[in-house]
Design a protein around this motif. Structure first.
Motif: not given
Length: 74
Positions: A4-5, A29, A8, A1-2
């Motif tokens: 992906e953040r 979030r 993003h 997720t790191y």
């Protein structure tokens, strides 16, 4: 997720759609403190990112984007 953040965040910055740090934290979030950490990380990686009061968004002051990929060497 790191990763992906970061992708993003890069997208939001390129489209000048981050909002202020508080709004960006809600969009992603994450905490506002983490927003500052991610922005700092982008800067450490060479991104020319600044906050524009006029646009109420983080922006790149030069054209570009992040490419986070693995490249095989032969």
């Amino acid at each position: 997720t790191y990763i992906e953040r970061i992708k993003h965040l890069d997208c939001l910055i390129r489209f000048q759609n981050t909002g202020n740090p508080s709004k960006l934290a809600r969009k992603m979030r994450i905490s506002e403190r983490m927003v500052y950490k991610y922005i700092s990380l982008l800067k450490e990686m060479g991104a020319p990112v600044e906050f524009s009061k006029e646009l109420d968004s983080y922006v790149y002051i030069e054209k570009g984007e992040f490419k986070i990929e693995f490249y095989k060497k032969n």
